[in-house]
Design an enzyme around this catalytic site. Sequence first.
Site, PDB file in Angstrom:
ATOM      1  N   ASP A   1       0.960  -1.117   0.154  1.00  0.00           N
ATOM      2  CA  ASP A   1       0.018  -0.257   0.016  1.00  0.00           C
ATOM      3  C   ASP A   1       0.927   1.322   0.094  1.00  0.00           C
ATOM      4  O   ASP A   1       2.052   1.156   0.564  1.00  0.00           O
ATOM      5  CB  ASP A   1      -0.804   0.059   1.203  1.00  0.00           C
TER       6      ASP A   1
ATOM      7  N   ASP B   1      -6.930  -1.469  -4.621  1.00  0.00           N
ATOM      8  CA  ASP B   1      -8.004  -0.915  -3.852  1.00  0.00           C
ATOM      9  C   ASP B   1      -8.942  -0.122  -4.420  1.00  0.00           C
ATOM     10  O   ASP B   1     -10.171  -0.164  -4.460  1.00  0.00           O
ATOM     11  CB  ASP B   1      -7.370  -0.665  -2.541  1.00  0.00           C
TER      12      ASP B   1
END
Length: 145
Positions: free
Chosen positions: A109, A123
């Site tokens: 991330d 995402d």
Amino acid sequence: MVYIVVLIVILLDQMVKLLVMEKMKVSESIPIIKDVFHLTYVQNRGAAFGILPGRRYLFIVITVVVISFLLIYYYKTRGSGMVTLSTGLIIGGALGNLIDRIRFGYVVDYLDFRIWPVFNLADSSVVIGAALLILYLWQQEKVGD
């Protein structure tokens, strides 16, 4: 057509993640817009928001099941551009994160808006695709009334 969307999402997602892993240290944060948006390298071993850490195989199974259902849905409703785009975005994002889980045991991330947990392009793709699919289904329901 859905496979083109899937491929584009996976390629973009994996290229950005590779750059983040090569150029940044874990937990390093680079301000892009001070106190608003940073690039922050996080190794997420859980699901969204880091919940249920250490459940790698559970997430792999869930991802495969969800992708299977989406492909079945896509083939049953083929023809709509909105279905193609939405399912392509969801599947591409899910596969992008699945690749990370299988290769590394965690998801990379890096998008950090400081008021929300750090997330990534995959995402975003899943969320946008899900929103488009919900909108499509809602419109179809209204047309059927």
